[in-house]
Design a protein around this motif. Structure first.
Motif, PDB file in Angstrom:
ATOM      1  N   UNK A 133     -32.427  12.238 -36.979  1.00  0.00           N
ATOM      2  CA  UNK A 133     -32.192  12.838 -35.676  1.00  0.00           C
ATOM      3  C   UNK A 133     -31.269  14.050 -35.762  1.00  0.00           C
ATOM      4  N   UNK A 134     -30.394  14.066 -36.769  1.00  0.00           N
ATOM      5  CA  UNK A 134     -29.427  15.150 -36.842  1.00  0.00           C
ATOM      6  C   UNK A 134     -28.583  15.153 -35.589  1.00  0.00           C
ATOM      7  N   UNK A 135     -28.428  16.321 -34.991  1.00  0.00           N
ATOM      8  CA  UNK A 135     -27.641  16.439 -33.762  1.00  0.00           C
ATOM      9  C   UNK A 135     -28.521  16.487 -32.518  1.00  0.00           C
ATOM     10  N   UNK A 136     -29.827  16.207 -32.692  1.00  0.00           N
ATOM     11  CA  UNK A 136     -30.760  16.277 -31.577  1.00  0.00           C
ATOM     12  C   UNK A 136     -30.676  15.003 -30.757  1.00  0.00           C
ATOM     13  N   UNK A 137     -30.519  15.170 -29.468  1.00  0.00           N
ATOM     14  CA  UNK A 137     -30.435  14.014 -28.570  1.00  0.00           C
ATOM     15  C   UNK A 137     -31.833  13.573 -28.156  1.00  0.00           C
ATOM     16  N   UNK A 138     -32.044  12.295 -28.119  1.00  0.00           N
ATOM     17  CA  UNK A 138     -33.328  11.749 -27.688  1.00  0.00           C
ATOM     18  C   UNK A 138     -33.565  12.143 -26.229  1.00  0.00           C
ATOM     19  N   UNK A 139     -34.570  12.996 -25.943  1.00  0.00           N
ATOM     20  CA  UNK A 139     -34.783  13.463 -24.572  1.00  0.00           C
ATOM     21  C   UNK A 139     -35.280  12.374 -23.629  1.00  0.00           C
ATOM     22  N   UNK A 140     -35.691  11.234 -24.177  1.00  0.00           N
ATOM     23  CA  UNK A 140     -36.224  10.154 -23.345  1.00  0.00           C
ATOM     24  C   UNK A 140     -35.190   9.060 -23.100  1.00  0.00           C
ATOM     25  N   UNK A 141     -34.012   9.209 -23.695  1.00  0.00           N
ATOM     26  CA  UNK A 141     -32.985   8.186 -23.527  1.00  0.00           C
ATOM     27  C   UNK A 141     -32.485   8.173 -22.083  1.00  0.00           C
ATOM     28  N   UNK A 142     -32.443   6.993 -21.503  1.00  0.00           N
ATOM     29  CA  UNK A 142     -31.959   6.855 -20.125  1.00  0.00           C
ATOM     30  C   UNK A 142     -30.603   6.159 -20.069  1.00  0.00           C
ATOM     31  N   UNK A 143     -29.958   6.041 -21.250  1.00  0.00           N
ATOM     32  CA  UNK A 143     -28.628   5.443 -21.327  1.00  0.00           C
ATOM     33  C   UNK A 143     -27.685   6.458 -21.959  1.00  0.00           C
ATOM     34  N   UNK A 144     -26.559   6.769 -21.322  1.00  0.00           N
ATOM     35  CA  UNK A 144     -25.597   7.709 -21.919  1.00  0.00           C
ATOM     36  C   UNK A 144     -25.188   7.263 -23.313  1.00  0.00           C
ATOM     37  N   UNK A 145     -25.151   8.226 -24.242  1.00  0.00           N
ATOM     38  CA  UNK A 145     -24.849   7.888 -25.623  1.00  0.00           C
ATOM     39  C   UNK A 145     -23.487   7.224 -25.776  1.00  0.00           C
ATOM     40  N   UNK A 146     -22.516   7.626 -24.958  1.00  0.00           N
ATOM     41  CA  UNK A 146     -21.173   7.062 -25.111  1.00  0.00           C
ATOM     42  C   UNK A 146     -21.074   5.629 -24.610  1.00  0.00           C
ATOM     43  N   UNK A 147     -22.157   5.135 -23.990  1.00  0.00           N
ATOM     44  CA  UNK A 147     -22.137   3.750 -23.513  1.00  0.00           C
ATOM     45  C   UNK A 147     -22.896   2.809 -24.446  1.00  0.00           C
ATOM     46  N   UNK A 148     -23.480   3.361 -25.515  1.00  0.00           N
ATOM     47  CA  UNK A 148     -24.242   2.539 -26.443  1.00  0.00           C
ATOM     48  C   UNK A 148     -23.310   1.822 -27.411  1.00  0.00           C
ATOM     49  N   UNK A 149     -23.660   0.590 -27.704  1.00  0.00           N
ATOM     50  CA  UNK A 149     -22.905  -0.201 -28.662  1.00  0.00           C
ATOM     51  C   UNK A 149     -23.685  -0.299 -29.967  1.00  0.00           C
ATOM     52  N   UNK A 150     -22.976  -0.284 -31.071  1.00  0.00           N
ATOM     53  CA  UNK A 150     -23.622  -0.395 -32.378  1.00  0.00           C
ATOM     54  C   UNK A 150     -24.069  -1.834 -32.619  1.00  0.00           C
ATOM     55  N   UNK A 151     -25.296  -1.956 -33.156  1.00  0.00           N
ATOM     56  CA  UNK A 151     -25.819  -3.278 -33.485  1.00  0.00           C
ATOM     57  C   UNK A 151     -25.617  -3.559 -34.968  1.00  0.00           C
TER      58      UNK A 151
END
Length: 270
Positions: A6-24
């Motif tokens: 992905x590099x620095x490219x943000x997933x354009x289809x993501x509907x969840x803010x990246x800063x709210x994602x938790x690592x699995x």
């Protein structure tokens, strides 16, 4: 689990803010990505087809998970293509809508998706479906051709691919041309027919089918459509329904008249 960096490219289809994602944990990722991937794909596709209220969310979810993800992309494409080959031909529209959204994803896998869907070497693909259904289920075969033609009108990448590889699918256009000329038309009967929603397996001559044939022939001849028909390099994500062509509005044949003569097609919808 992304198979393309992905590099620095943000997933354009993501509907969840990246800063709210938790690592699995890696163990959990492996279970979700591998052991239950097929189950996930089947459930989301089924929801798209069976629950209209969830259709938009289903398409968005599939696109989000497919973006730069080769494994998930091929899993969902394989399942959609299998469904397109097996479910009743009057229930294909939601599947084509989801497939259309996937074809518009602009990432390093876009061309691979096109090749896989049109003429993939393994399992079902649209050209295989057209060939196998051309005699026994001509409505299914026609809908596959219509999908490709309308996709080409909305996605420049798909259009260029089909033009560059016209020798591989010209026979499908010739088949459609034969269907349009072989069927007898009774001018005394005004009918309401559809190649998408009716339960019969037999192809019906319609205004939309004539348009599809003309546009497919133009692609084979490498005739450029007006730029207004295109939606940029990857298409307009907000106009997905355009790929499906005319809606099933069930208009009377006698609304398309030239003087006192009704057009020589049976319907105006699809």
């Amino acid at each position: 689990v992304r198979s393309v960096d992905e590099g620095s490219v943000k997933n354009p289809y993501s509907f969840v803010p990246e800063d709210s994602l938790l690592s699995l944990p890696q163990e959990v990722k492996a279970v979700v990505a591998l052991q239950h991937r097929e189950t996930c794909v089947k459930e989301v596709v089924a929801a798209c087809c069976e629950v209209p209220a969830f259709r938009e969310e289903s398409n968005s979810l599939v696109c989000c998970l497919s973006w730069r993800n080769e494994d998930f992309t091929y899993a969902v494409l394989a399942h959609i293509l299998h469904e397109l080959a097996t479910v009743p031909s009057n229930e294909l529209k939601p599947l084509f809508q989801m497939l259309y959204e996937l074809m518009l994803i602009e990432d390093p896998l876009q061309l691979d998706r096109l090749q896989n869907v049109v003429e993939g070497s393994q399992g079902d693909n649209l050209l295989v479906i057209v060939k196998e259904c051309s005699s026994k289920d001509s409505k299914r075969a026609y809908q596959c051709i219509k999908f490709l033609v309308n996709l080409a009108n909305q996605c420049q990448t798909a259009r260029q691919y089909l033009v560059d590889n016209s020798s591989r699918w010209f026979w499908a256009v010739n088949w459609l041309k034969k269907q349009m000329t072989d069927y007898y038309w009774n001018s005394d009967v005004v009918t309401h027919v559809s190649n998408e929603s009716s339960k019969s397996h037999s192809f019906q001559r319609t205004i939309s089918a004539q348009d599809t044939l003309e546009e497919a022939t133009a692609l084979l001849n490498e005739l450029e459509k007006p730029q207004s028909r295109l939606s940029g390099s990857g298409g307009d994500h907000s106009s997905g329904n355009e790929c499906l062509g005319r809606e099933d509005d069930e208009k009377d044949v006698d609304t398309r008249m030239n003087g006192d003569h009704v057009t020589d097609l049976d319907s105006t919808d699809d």
